[in-house]
Structures are given as structure tokens and as C-alpha cells.
Design a protein around this motif. Structure first.
Motif, PDB file in Angstrom:
ATOM      1  N   ASP A  94       0.800  -1.180   0.019  1.00  0.00           N
ATOM      2  CA  ASP A  94      -0.053   0.089   0.022  1.00  0.00           C
ATOM      3  C   ASP A  94       0.848   1.214  -0.094  1.00  0.00           C
ATOM      4  N   THR A  95       2.045   1.230   0.749  1.00  0.00           N
ATOM      5  CA  THR A  95       2.649   2.376   1.069  1.00  0.00           C
ATOM      6  C   THR A  95       3.574   2.744  -0.316  1.00  0.00           C
ATOM      7  N   VAL A  96       4.275   1.744  -1.037  1.00  0.00           N
ATOM      8  CA  VAL A  96       4.983   2.069  -2.139  1.00  0.00           C
ATOM      9  C   VAL A  96       4.036   2.535  -3.228  1.00  0.00           C
ATOM     10  N   LEU A  97       2.819   1.958  -3.393  1.00  0.00           N
ATOM     11  CA  LEU A  97       1.970   2.379  -4.342  1.00  0.00           C
ATOM     12  C   LEU A  97       1.341   3.503  -4.259  1.00  0.00           C
ATOM     13  N   GLY A  98       1.461   4.282  -3.018  1.00  0.00           N
ATOM     14  CA  GLY A  98       0.598   5.097  -2.676  1.00  0.00           C
ATOM     15  C   GLY A  98      -0.878   4.873  -2.554  1.00  0.00           C
ATOM     16  N   LEU A  99      -1.293   3.703  -2.070  1.00  0.00           N
ATOM     17  CA  LEU A  99      -2.602   3.451  -2.201  1.00  0.00           C
ATOM     18  C   LEU A  99      -3.656   4.324  -1.369  1.00  0.00           C
ATOM     19  N   LEU A 144       5.269  -9.170  -8.029  1.00  0.00           N
ATOM     20  CA  LEU A 144       4.271  -9.403  -8.853  1.00  0.00           C
ATOM     21  C   LEU A 144       2.696  -9.202  -8.243  1.00  0.00           C
ATOM     22  N   VAL A 145       2.533  -8.966  -7.008  1.00  0.00           N
ATOM     23  CA  VAL A 145       1.450  -8.364  -6.600  1.00  0.00           C
ATOM     24  C   VAL A 145       1.537  -6.977  -6.843  1.00  0.00           C
ATOM     25  N   THR A 146       2.552  -6.598  -6.494  1.00  0.00           N
ATOM     26  CA  THR A 146       2.540  -4.900  -6.549  1.00  0.00           C
ATOM     27  C   THR A 146       2.309  -4.501  -8.219  1.00  0.00           C
ATOM     28  N   ALA A 147       2.995  -5.232  -9.258  1.00  0.00           N
ATOM     29  CA  ALA A 147       2.818  -5.112 -10.598  1.00  0.00           C
ATOM     30  C   ALA A 147       1.411  -4.971 -10.969  1.00  0.00           C
ATOM     31  N   GLY A 148       0.682  -5.918 -10.162  1.00  0.00           N
ATOM     32  CA  GLY A 148      -0.681  -6.027 -10.717  1.00  0.00           C
ATOM     33  C   GLY A 148      -1.584  -4.852 -10.190  1.00  0.00           C
ATOM     34  N   LEU A 149      -1.216  -4.637  -8.811  1.00  0.00           N
ATOM     35  CA  LEU A 149      -1.916  -3.543  -8.282  1.00  0.00           C
ATOM     36  C   LEU A 149      -1.707  -2.314  -8.838  1.00  0.00           C
ATOM     37  N   LYS A 150      -0.509  -2.127  -9.567  1.00  0.00           N
ATOM     38  CA  LYS A 150       0.007  -0.753 -10.239  1.00  0.00           C
ATOM     39  C   LYS A 150      -0.670  -0.531 -11.640  1.00  0.00           C
ATOM     40  N   MET A 151      -0.791  -1.744 -12.207  1.00  0.00           N
ATOM     41  CA  MET A 151      -1.806  -1.994 -13.310  1.00  0.00           C
ATOM     42  C   MET A 151      -3.019  -1.380 -13.027  1.00  0.00           C
ATOM     43  N   LEU A 152      -3.682  -1.979 -12.192  1.00  0.00           N
ATOM     44  CA  LEU A 152      -5.128  -1.420 -11.738  1.00  0.00           C
ATOM     45  C   LEU A 152      -5.026  -0.096 -11.355  1.00  0.00           C
ATOM     46  N   ARG A 153      -4.053   0.692 -10.783  1.00  0.00           N
ATOM     47  CA  ARG A 153      -4.040   1.840 -10.285  1.00  0.00           C
ATOM     48  C   ARG A 153      -3.920   2.683 -11.222  1.00  0.00           C
ATOM     49  N   ASP A 154      -3.166   2.399 -12.298  1.00  0.00           N
ATOM     50  CA  ASP A 154      -2.668   3.422 -13.609  1.00  0.00           C
ATOM     51  C   ASP A 154      -3.586   3.396 -14.643  1.00  0.00           C
ATOM     52  N   ASN A 155      -4.699   2.297 -14.538  1.00  0.00           N
ATOM     53  CA  ASN A 155      -5.490   2.407 -15.814  1.00  0.00           C
ATOM     54  C   ASN A 155      -6.681   2.582 -15.558  1.00  0.00           C
TER      55      ASN A 155
END
Length: 168
Positions: A11-16, A157-168
Motif C-alpha cells: 500500500d505504501t510503495v504504491l501510494g494506495l 508480482l502483487v505490486t505489478a498487478g495493483l500498479k496496473m489497476l491503479r494506473d489504468n
């Protein structure tokens, strides 16, 4: 193992905190989120780091994240490394371009194994484990390294998936 952090690294690294929909999605799997953070603590900050110092764990994690080109996690692990006493001495191994040719055989074997399992896990064989043992790692060290590799690759991999959701 040290007491679990209440801060979730993903959550922290992705700024969720700025993305309530993604936070709600993660809370649907609250137990998995909590277990992931507990695994983070176990992999990177166990009560007894034994033959893998906190700095070495952070450096290896930063290296794996960089191999995956996960900028957020790489930055997180590098910051973790910088806070450790021996962090500056190990900072160079966080760079995947550094094979640590001048390093001792133990560290060379560890880096080769980390790179292999991160980039080409299907190519890892019993021979690779035997190379770790020949370099001085005992069974417990090999299991510790395997756990660190498995966890960081999972977290990436979890971070990449959430980043994709966050950025799209």
C-alpha cells in the motif's frame, strides 16, 4: 521474528492511500494482505537474521526488485538498506549489473542464485543448490535464501498487478 509492522509495504510503495477503490479491493482479501505483510517481516526483519544480515536481505531484495524493474519496491528496499549499519558496504550488490566479481565466493554464489531464480526459475536445478552448499551455505541458509527469493518475487508480482489497476 520482530513484531509485525502495522504499515503495509505494498500500500505504501504504491501510494494506495490516494486510491480508495484499490484499498477496498485489497481489504476484500484482508487476511492475505496481513499474511503478506507478516511474510515481509519474516523474510526481511526476522528476530534472528542468522547468516543473512538485515542489510544483505535488503540488498538482495533491492536487486530482485530491480531485475523486475519494479521501481517502487527497488526504491523501498534501497531505503531499507541505507538505514542499516553495513548498508553502504552492500549497496553495490543491489544493482543487478554488479556481479560482485570482487566479492567472496559465498556472496558470488548467492548473487548468481538470486539472479537465476528471479530471471529464469525453470533453469534452476539441484546443481545450483549444490553450488550454494559448496560456497559455504548450510541447509538453513539455503532455505532462508529460498524464502527471501520466493517472497520478494511474489511481492513484486502483487505490486505489478495493483500498479496496473491503479494506473489504468
Amino acid at each position: 521474528m520482530t513484531s509485525p509492522s502495522t504499515t503495509d509495504v505494498i500500500d505504501t510503495v504504491l501510494g494506495l492511500d490516494r486510491f480508495p477503490d484499490l484499498q477496498a479491493l485489497r481489504e476484500q482479501r484482508a487476511k492475505l494482505k496481513q499474511l503478506s505483510q507478516t511474510s515481509y517481516q519474516a523474510a526481511l526483519r526476522p528476530a534472528d537474521p542468522r547468516n543473512f544480515s538485515y542489510a544483505l536481505r535488503a540488498a538482495l531484495a533491492a536487486r530482485m526488485a530491480a531485475l523486475w524493474k519494479s521501481q517502487e519496491l527497488s526504491a523501498h528496499f534501497r531505503a531499507l538498506l541505507e538505514r542499516e549499519d553495513e548498508g553502504s558496504a552492500l549497496a553495490s550488490i543491489a544493482d543487478p549489473g554488479n556481479g560482485a566479481e570482487d566479492a567472496d565466493p559465498r556472496l558470488q554464489a548467492i548473487l548468481a542464485h538470486v539472479d537465476l531464480v528471479t530471471l529464469s526459475p525453470k533453469e534452476a536445478t539441484r546443481t545450483n543448490i549444490e553450488k550454494l552448499a559448496a560456497a559455504g551455505l548450510d541447509d538453513r541458509d539455503i532455505v532462508t535464501l529460498a524464502g527471501l527469493i520466493a517472497f520478494v518475487n511474489y511481492q513484486v508480482l502483487v505490486t505489478a498487478g495493483l500498479k496496473m489497476l491503479r494506473d489504468n
